[in-house]
Scaffold this motif. Structure first.
Motif, PDB file in Angstrom:
ATOM      1  N   ASN A 169       0.830  -1.211   0.000  1.00 53.95           N
ATOM      2  CA  ASN A 169       0.000   0.000   0.000  1.00 53.95           C
ATOM      3  C   ASN A 169       0.860   1.256   0.000  1.00 53.95           C
ATOM      4  O   ASN A 169       0.537   2.248  -0.670  1.00 53.95           O
TER       5      ASN A 169
ATOM      6  N   ASN B  44       2.495   1.621  -3.504  1.00 51.40           N
ATOM      7  CA  ASN B  44       1.513   1.854  -4.565  1.00 51.40           C
ATOM      8  C   ASN B  44       1.103   3.313  -4.645  1.00 51.40           C
ATOM      9  O   ASN B  44       0.421   3.719  -5.588  1.00 51.40           O
TER      10      ASN B  44
ATOM     11  N   TRP C 143      -2.845   5.302  -0.582  1.00 47.84           N
ATOM     12  CA  TRP C 143      -3.427   4.029  -0.167  1.00 47.84           C
ATOM     13  C   TRP C 143      -2.972   3.604   1.216  1.00 47.84           C
ATOM     14  O   TRP C 143      -3.491   2.625   1.759  1.00 47.84           O
TER      15      TRP C 143
ATOM     16  N   SER D 280     -10.433  12.800  -0.232  1.00 45.15           N
ATOM     17  CA  SER D 280      -9.834  12.142  -1.396  1.00 45.15           C
ATOM     18  C   SER D 280      -9.602  13.139  -2.525  1.00 45.15           C
ATOM     19  O   SER D 280      -8.615  13.040  -3.263  1.00 45.15           O
TER      20      SER D 280
ATOM     21  N   HIS E 209     -14.358   5.797  -5.386  1.00 46.99           N
ATOM     22  CA  HIS E 209     -13.681   4.740  -4.629  1.00 46.99           C
ATOM     23  C   HIS E 209     -13.645   5.085  -3.143  1.00 46.99           C
ATOM     24  O   HIS E 209     -13.797   4.215  -2.285  1.00 46.99           O
TER      25      HIS E 209
ATOM     26  N   ILE F  32     -14.466   2.983   0.355  1.00 49.88           N
ATOM     27  CA  ILE F  32     -13.470   2.811   1.414  1.00 49.88           C
ATOM     28  C   ILE F  32     -13.986   3.400   2.722  1.00 49.88           C
ATOM     29  O   ILE F  32     -13.821   2.816   3.796  1.00 49.88           O
TER      30      ILE F  32
ATOM     31  N   THR G 289      -7.924  -2.299   1.983  1.00 48.24           N
ATOM     32  CA  THR G 289      -7.393  -1.331   1.023  1.00 48.24           C
ATOM     33  C   THR G 289      -6.613  -2.031  -0.079  1.00 48.24           C
ATOM     34  O   THR G 289      -6.739  -1.702  -1.260  1.00 48.24           O
ATOM     35  N   TRP G 290      -5.798  -3.023   0.302  1.00 50.92           N
ATOM     36  CA  TRP G 290      -5.029  -3.765  -0.694  1.00 50.92           C
ATOM     37  C   TRP G 290      -5.968  -4.539  -1.622  1.00 50.92           C
ATOM     38  O   TRP G 290      -5.761  -4.567  -2.844  1.00 50.92           O
TER      39      TRP G 290
ATOM     40  N   TYR H  15      -7.702  -2.058  -3.973  1.00 50.28           N
ATOM     41  CA  TYR H  15      -6.766  -1.530  -4.970  1.00 50.28           C
ATOM     42  C   TYR H  15      -6.524  -2.541  -6.084  1.00 50.28           C
ATOM     43  O   TYR H  15      -6.565  -2.201  -7.273  1.00 50.28           O
TER      44      TYR H  15
END
Length: 456
Positions: free
Chosen positions: A186, A189, A193, A251, A348, A352, A403-404, A407
């Motif tokens: 995360n 990336n 994230w 975000s 997204h 989340i 989250t992973w 993603y």
């Protein structure tokens, strides 16, 4: 004749005595104020230190996560160790040693896999690949040694207790190392994230506390979590609504910061600016909400949504047009909502935020259940006013894992980078390389022909 009351008389009246605070009440009030101040001060220190680590770079965040995992494991295994100290100390040899060996096995296997993946995706680090090939056998050797040592230290008359302790150790590893296995991914990336989910859980925790204190059990008197009476429906719902709302705007703010959205696969000791072509979810666009979303809602409610467009079918025609009020030849067909000038990441972020509000808090409820089962108030006292790291990060474990998953399911479509693909090609035999190049040539020719056809 009555004499006037002496104004200098300091003797308290019955009314004054009724509302006066006793010495114990004053002390309790001062203690509560002191605890609140300590809690706020510690929170500000943690936020400042976390911000410093974020802007120091990805490598320092990895060190921070690794250090936190050590403390989290220590706090959780200490729960049963402290409860059974006398039995363990006098009868079971190398008990703590085997626990920490199991932790070492989990950490080595988890992050060796992460380092190997990073080496494959970075052309500058691929010279270290011959060494990384030995990570799996080394992890297996460490696992085998720990397994044999654990079984060898079992004592007659205490085997059942030791097996229970081993199960507890494995559960703790699943809660900490297991759920945080992909948190390093995360970070690299894109810091978004890593930072964004942490902030959402923090916001949800704060807002749930605020709504619980101000509105708790005023609207819904039924207990939310039986073993945690301080948790209320009002806090859960109010915290969730605020978290989802904040996720939309937070975000959007992060989407404009390259340091947060740019991925990297380099280990840098000194922070350096990141420059990349933003992923399409971090670029402004317009989003069309599918009509199926509105089919499950009452039409009168949908019509209240700002910007909603109502489309109708015309009698005797196939064309779908916007509805005109009072037109007898039209019949309702569907609703459509176009959201302009937004970042796709905001969509997204809503999902989340929804997970951070509805699912992640149950990690905290599990921690509360463990504390109640063993009769402890906090897991530790390393953070003044807050307790231990587990008391603060109990909701973050599951959040990092989600989250992973999010993603890799909805954002990252390609799972092989160009450097990794080139490295995998170099590992092929001569015959396999020939087959691979033939396939690439055919695919390239097909794409060229399609482009020529489009041009013509």
């Amino acid at each position: 004749m009555e004499t006037p009351k002496d104004l200098s008389d300091d003797t308290p009246s019955k009314t004054d005595t009724k509302f006066a605070m006793s010495g114990s009440q004053v002390a309790k009030d001062e203690s509560r104020t002191r605890k609140t101040a300590t809690r706020i001060l510690s929170g500000l220190v943690m936020i400042s230190f976390f911000t410093l680590c974020v802007y120091s770079g990805h490598l320092y965040l990895c060190f921070l996560v690794s250090f936190c995992e050590v403390l989290l494991f220590r706090e959780l295994v200490k729960v049963r160790y402290s409860a059974n100290y006398e039995k363990i100390q006098d009868t079971i040899p190398l008990f703590r040693t085997t626990q920490w060996l199991w932790f070492s096995v989990a950490i080595f296997y988890t992050y060796a896999d992460f380092i190997s993946d990073t080496i494959q995706n970075n052309s500058h680090l691929q010279r270290f690949w011959p060494f990384s090939k030995y990570f799996p056998p080394l992890a297996f050797c460490l696992y085998s040694f720990t397994f044999v040592l654990t079984i060898s230290t079992m004592q007659v008359g205490h085997i059942r207790f030791q097996v229970n302790q081993l199960c507890w150790t494995v559960l703790v590893l699943c809660m900490t190392v297991g759920q945080l296995k992909y948190i390093m991914h995360n970070i690299f990336n894109g810091l978004f994230w890593f930072v964004f989910p942490i902030l959402l859980v923090t916001v949800n925790d704060i807002m749930a506390y605020v709504f619980g204190r101000t509105c708790g059990k005023k609207f819904i008197r039924r207990s939310f979590i039986p073993f945690s009476p301080n948790k209320t429906w009002e806090g859960f719902i109010g915290g969730g609504i605020c978290t989802v709302a904040i996720s939309w705007y937070l975000s959007r703010a992060f989407a404009e910061i390259p340091w947060m959205i740019c991925p990297t696969n380099e280990f840098r000791w000194y922070p350096d600016s990141l420059d990349c072509t933003p992923h399409h979810i971090f670029q402004r666009a317009q989003s069309i909400i599918p009509a199926q979303v509105f089919e499950v809602l009452p039409q009168n409610l949908v019509k209240l949504i700002p910007g909603i467009i109502e489309y109708c079918s015309v009698e005797g025609e196939k064309e779908i047009t916007r509805c005109v009020s009072g037109e007898p030849t039209q019949s309702f067909h569907h609703f459509e909502l176009i959201i302009r000038n937004v970042y796709p990441i905001q969509i997204h972020a809503l999902w989340i935020g929804l997970f951070a509000s509805c699912v992640a808090p149950f990690g905290g409820f599990l921690a509360s259940a463990i504390k109640r089962a063993y009769g402890i108030k906090d897991f530790d006292s390393v953070i003044p006013g807050h307790g231990g790291l587990t008391d603060r990060f109990d909701c973050q474990f599951l959040m990092a894992l989600y989250t992973w998953v999010h993603y890799n399911t909805f954002v990252r479509m390609a799972t092989v980078s160009a450097p990794k693909l080139f490295y995998m090609y170099s590992m092929l035999s001569d015959e396999e390389k020939h087959v691979f190049l033939e396939a690439i040539g055919k695919e390239t020719g097909r794409q060229v022909r399609n482009r020529m056809d489009d041009f013509i």
